[in-house]
Design a protein around this motif. Structure first.
Motif, PDB file in Angstrom:
ATOM      1  N   HIS A  78       0.163  25.917  36.029  1.00  6.72           N
ATOM      2  CA  HIS A  78      -0.978  26.841  36.034  1.00  6.72           C
ATOM      3  C   HIS A  78      -1.670  26.777  37.394  1.00  6.72           C
ATOM      4  O   HIS A  78      -2.109  25.706  37.819  1.00  6.72           O
ATOM      5  N   PRO A  79      -1.780  27.917  38.064  1.00 11.38           N
ATOM      6  CA  PRO A  79      -2.350  27.898  39.426  1.00 11.38           C
ATOM      7  C   PRO A  79      -3.804  27.453  39.470  1.00 11.38           C
ATOM      8  O   PRO A  79      -4.285  27.040  40.531  1.00 11.38           O
ATOM      9  N   ALA A  80      -4.494  27.510  38.352  1.00 15.34           N
ATOM     10  CA  ALA A  80      -5.920  27.159  38.353  1.00 15.34           C
ATOM     11  C   ALA A  80      -6.180  25.778  37.752  1.00 15.34           C
ATOM     12  O   ALA A  80      -7.340  25.427  37.504  1.00 15.34           O
ATOM     13  N   LEU A  81      -5.124  24.999  37.531  1.00 18.35           N
ATOM     14  CA  LEU A  81      -5.297  23.725  36.835  1.00 18.35           C
ATOM     15  C   LEU A  81      -6.403  22.860  37.460  1.00 18.35           C
ATOM     16  O   LEU A  81      -7.272  22.346  36.756  1.00 18.35           O
ATOM     17  N   PHE A  82      -6.367  22.712  38.755  1.00 17.04           N
ATOM     18  CA  PHE A  82      -7.321  21.791  39.388  1.00 17.04           C
ATOM     19  C   PHE A  82      -8.735  22.392  39.434  1.00 17.04           C
ATOM     20  O   PHE A  82      -9.716  21.650  39.409  1.00 17.04           O
ATOM     21  N   ARG A  83      -8.834  23.704  39.438  1.00 23.24           N
ATOM     22  CA  ARG A  83     -10.170  24.321  39.356  1.00 23.24           C
ATOM     23  C   ARG A  83     -10.738  24.158  37.950  1.00 23.24           C
ATOM     24  O   ARG A  83     -11.946  23.949  37.774  1.00 23.24           O
ATOM     25  N   VAL A  84      -9.894  24.226  36.967  1.00 22.96           N
ATOM     26  CA  VAL A  84     -10.352  23.989  35.589  1.00 22.96           C
ATOM     27  C   VAL A  84     -10.824  22.543  35.439  1.00 22.96           C
ATOM     28  O   VAL A  84     -11.873  22.267  34.844  1.00 22.96           O
ATOM     29  N   ALA A  85     -10.053  21.619  36.031  1.00 25.35           N
ATOM     30  CA  ALA A  85     -10.446  20.205  35.963  1.00 25.35           C
ATOM     31  C   ALA A  85     -11.774  19.979  36.693  1.00 25.35           C
ATOM     32  O   ALA A  85     -12.639  19.232  36.220  1.00 25.35           O
ATOM     33  N   ALA A  86     -11.928  20.641  37.836  1.00 21.83           N
ATOM     34  CA  ALA A  86     -13.175  20.485  38.590  1.00 21.83           C
ATOM     35  C   ALA A  86     -14.362  21.033  37.798  1.00 21.83           C
ATOM     36  O   ALA A  86     -15.456  20.454  37.815  1.00 21.83           O
ATOM     37  N   ARG A  87     -14.154  22.148  37.105  1.00 16.30           N
ATOM     38  CA  ARG A  87     -15.237  22.696  36.279  1.00 16.30           C
ATOM     39  C   ARG A  87     -15.598  21.710  35.168  1.00 16.30           C
ATOM     40  O   ARG A  87     -16.775  21.504  34.862  1.00 16.30           O
TER      41      ARG A  87
ATOM     42  N   ASP B 265      -5.112  26.343  21.792  1.00 19.02           N
ATOM     43  CA  ASP B 265      -3.754  26.620  22.254  1.00 19.02           C
ATOM     44  C   ASP B 265      -3.746  27.619  23.420  1.00 19.02           C
ATOM     45  O   ASP B 265      -4.804  28.063  23.889  1.00 19.02           O
ATOM     46  N   ALA B 266      -2.558  27.974  23.871  1.00 21.75           N
ATOM     47  CA  ALA B 266      -2.423  28.815  25.064  1.00 21.75           C
ATOM     48  C   ALA B 266      -2.836  30.260  24.807  1.00 21.75           C
ATOM     49  O   ALA B 266      -2.944  31.048  25.748  1.00 21.75           O
ATOM     50  N   ARG B 267      -3.061  30.608  23.553  1.00 21.85           N
ATOM     51  CA  ARG B 267      -3.583  31.944  23.241  1.00 21.85           C
ATOM     52  C   ARG B 267      -5.090  31.926  23.032  1.00 21.85           C
ATOM     53  O   ARG B 267      -5.681  32.910  22.574  1.00 21.85           O
ATOM     54  N   GLY B 268      -5.682  30.767  23.294  1.00 22.25           N
ATOM     55  CA  GLY B 268      -7.132  30.662  23.145  1.00 22.25           C
ATOM     56  C   GLY B 268      -7.581  30.490  21.704  1.00 22.25           C
ATOM     57  O   GLY B 268      -8.743  30.712  21.374  1.00 22.25           O
TER      58      GLY B 268
ATOM     59  N   SER C  71      -5.759  33.016  31.155  1.00 24.59           N
ATOM     60  CA  SER C  71      -6.269  33.270  32.507  1.00 24.59           C
ATOM     61  C   SER C  71      -7.206  32.142  32.925  1.00 24.59           C
ATOM     62  O   SER C  71      -7.714  31.375  32.083  1.00 24.59           O
ATOM     63  N   GLU C  72      -7.456  32.067  34.214  1.00 23.33           N
ATOM     64  CA  GLU C  72      -8.412  31.077  34.710  1.00 23.33           C
ATOM     65  C   GLU C  72      -9.786  31.321  34.086  1.00 23.33           C
ATOM     66  O   GLU C  72     -10.464  30.367  33.668  1.00 23.33           O
ATOM     67  N   ALA C  73     -10.172  32.580  33.991  1.00 22.15           N
ATOM     68  CA  ALA C  73     -11.496  32.893  33.431  1.00 22.15           C
ATOM     69  C   ALA C  73     -11.599  32.413  31.984  1.00 22.15           C
ATOM     70  O   ALA C  73     -12.638  31.868  31.572  1.00 22.15           O
TER      71      ALA C  73
ATOM     72  N   VAL D 106     -11.077  17.264  23.073  1.00 20.01           N
ATOM     73  CA  VAL D 106     -10.378  18.505  22.760  1.00 20.01           C
ATOM     74  C   VAL D 106      -9.123  18.595  23.623  1.00 20.01           C
ATOM     75  O   VAL D 106      -9.151  18.296  24.816  1.00 20.01           O
ATOM     76  N   HIS D 107      -8.053  18.977  22.982  1.00 25.26           N
ATOM     77  CA  HIS D 107      -6.797  19.212  23.694  1.00 25.26           C
ATOM     78  C   HIS D 107      -6.745  20.683  24.095  1.00 25.26           C
ATOM     79  O   HIS D 107      -6.845  21.557  23.236  1.00 25.26           O
ATOM     80  N   LEU D 108      -6.591  20.922  25.358  1.00 27.16           N
ATOM     81  CA  LEU D 108      -6.586  22.289  25.865  1.00 27.16           C
ATOM     82  C   LEU D 108      -5.237  22.575  26.520  1.00 27.16           C
ATOM     83  O   LEU D 108      -4.889  21.968  27.538  1.00 27.16           O
ATOM     84  N   MET D 109      -4.493  23.478  25.889  1.00 30.20           N
ATOM     85  CA  MET D 109      -3.187  23.849  26.433  1.00 30.20           C
ATOM     86  C   MET D 109      -3.415  24.881  27.543  1.00 30.20           C
ATOM     87  O   MET D 109      -3.824  26.008  27.261  1.00 30.20           O
ATOM     88  N   VAL D 110      -3.170  24.475  28.781  1.00 29.29           N
ATOM     89  CA  VAL D 110      -3.452  25.376  29.897  1.00 29.29           C
ATOM     90  C   VAL D 110      -2.316  26.372  30.118  1.00 29.29           C
ATOM     91  O   VAL D 110      -2.496  27.378  30.796  1.00 29.29           O
TER      92      VAL D 110
END
Lengths: 103, 398
Positions: free
Chosen positions: B109-118, B297-300, B80-82, B53-57
């Motif tokens: 995106h400030p949460a990029l690496f937290r999203v990757a870690a999840r 996409d970036a709008r979810g 959002s990060e959530a 899946v391609h996820l536009m952060v």
């Protein structure tokens, strides 16, 4: 309008270059020499590598260019790789396993 | 690590070292010690979930490239990060293997690496596309969380400027060197257009010298800002026919470099008549939208692929709608069920899947029409017999 003439044909990749192929080298490195393939079942297809591109799906095509032998080698190495990863003792398929020629 | 997902044909086995998605039959699945696939007796007719899946952060980006397929802007949409973490969890629950994170410029995106870690924590392999803007040595180190990172590089110097509208080639190459130095598997995404066509060999040499392991060639797509002036940028028919011989020469010149093409270039590869079965066995495929691939996409909003601007609904419903949503069903079965000539009689139909529907929408005004830039389709429309491209010493020619 007819297309413009095709460019001159490309030379075949030299056979020695096959030894350097990134994909096959990674597979060889992961499979100890002499690892036998699984005694039953088949690898139907293998998609090698990750796809970091976030817009479209990519396929490694360089292996395709070497030779049919190289392509077969990729599938055989993949099967051996699975054998290496198999859970449980070797040569002891689960009791409910279908016969080797099951569809 | 090995993950196994049951499918109609047996299962998909995902490995990380080396990375591979392996389709195995039922007998091999059993020998591997796994339960029989529940789909053996009740086939779905498609994959049980996307493999990727391609996820536009984010759709924020300062670059303003004229051909940006997402139409990114400095103040574009950003989830959002959530919301991103929720999407990652849902995709993990669905059985997705790989997550391709992109933007906009993902690093913003400030949460990029937290999203990757999840994603890692949930068994998904996160991968990343970036322009390289802002990729400091410290961020390069942090990129070890990704399976692979690719940097967008559409040529050197003037070619990059012509493609992207700014001088970014040096930045991209510096990012590649930093990733390599940090031990991150890395490569380059190279968009093939009329502006970048000539620079492929020179750029490939720079990528190899910078430590890149891969160059992935992407067809220029009419999406986002890329729809404007598309025909002036898209590859010509002569260029499409010249692609495969050129790739063979490129592979010969750089045997240690992985050469990839994207799904939309498969019609051009097939113009040179490779063996269809071999393409299938080596996982070379065309349009896999709504089958192996889906996008958020970036709008979810979920779409069949990243270039589609007509969402099927909120990403939260993707799992529930995967098998039944009529749009997804039509995208995944178009080639099998409704593709007209010449696709209906083409030996590559099962692999190519009718080519890129985004291009069909742009040129013919219909998503569900043969790819109008496929050399076979062009010959058919001219009423000519198709003359295959001679790839020279094509090693696997039947």
């Amino acid at each position: 309008m007819a297309p413009t003439p095709d460019p001159p044909a490309s030379p075949a990749p030299p056979a020695a270059a096959l030894e350097q192929d990134h994909v096959l080298a990674a597979l060889r490195a992961a499979v100890p020499d002499g690892t036998p393939p699984p005694p039953q079942g088949r690898v139907l297809a293998v998609k090698l590598g990750y796809n970091p591109n976030s817009s479209s799906v990519g396929s490694v095509v360089s292996v395709l260019f070497w030779s049919a032998t190289a392509a077969a080698a990729a599938l055989n190495l993949t099967a051996a790789l699975l054998a290496k990863h198999r859970a449980g003792p070797p040569d002891a398929p689960p009791a409910d396993a279908p016969p080797p020629d099951a569809p | 690590m090995m993950r196994v997902r049951p499918e109609d044909f047996g299962a998909i086995v995902a490995l990380d070292d080396p990375p591979a998605l392996i389709h195995v039959d039922h007998a091999l699945l059993a020998w591997l010690g796994h339960a029989p696939s529940p789909y053996a007796d009740a086939p779905l007719g498609h994959l049980s979930a996307p493999t990727e899946v391609h996820l536009m952060v984010t759709n924020r980006c300062p670059a303003a490239c004229p051909g940006c397929y997402t139409g990114a802007t400095p103040d574009g949409d950003e989830p959002s990060e959530a919301a991103l973490l929720d999407t990652v969890d849902r995709l993990a629950d669905q059985g997705v293997f790989h997550l391709a994170l992109g933007g906009g410029e993902s690093l913003l995106h400030p949460a990029l690496f937290r999203v990757a870690a999840r994603a890692r924590a949930r068994g998904l392999v996160p991968n990343l596309t970036t322009s390289g803007l802002g990729l400091t040595p410290a961020l390069a180190e942090a990129c070890r969380v990704f399976g692979q990172v690719n940097v967008s590089l559409d040529g050197l110097d003037a070619a990059y400027r012509a493609s992207r509208g700014y001088d970014g080639a040096d930045t991209a190459l510096r990012a590649l060197r930093r990733l390599h130095a940090a031990g991150v598997p890395c490569g380059v995404n190279y968009v093939l257009s009329q502006a970048t066509w000539a620079g492929l060999e020179a750029t490939t040499a720079e990528v190899a010298a910078a430590g890149g392991q891969q160059i992935e060639l992407l067809r220029y797509k009419p999406a986002g800002r890329g729809r404007d002036g598309y025909t002036d940028r898209a590859l010509t028919e002569a260029q499409a026919r010249a692609l495969t011989p050129r790739l063979i020469a490129l592979a010969a010149a750089h045997p240690s470099l992985e050469i990839k093409i994207d799904c939309s270039l498969v019609p051009f590869l097939c113009a040179a008549d490779p063996t269809p079965a071999l393409l299938s066995q080596l996982g070379v495929y065309g349009c896999e939208a709504a089958n192996a691939l889906a996008s958020v996409d970036a709008r979810g909003q979920a779409t069949p692929c990243s270039f589609v601007d007509v969402p099927i609904g909120d990403a939260a419903t993707l799992g529930a709608q995967w098998a039944t949503h009529p749009t997804l069903q039509r995208w995944r079965h178009y080639a099998r069920d409704e593709a007209p000539a010449p696709c209906s009689g083409c030996a590559y139909r099962a692999v190519c899947k009718g080519g890129c529907k985004v291009v069909s929408r742009q040129i013919d005004g219909d998503w569900f029409a043969p790819d109008p830039e496929c050399p076979r389709v062009l010959a058919h429309r001219r009423g000519e017999a198709y003359v295959p491209v001679s790839p020279g010493a094509w090693p696997v020619s039947p």
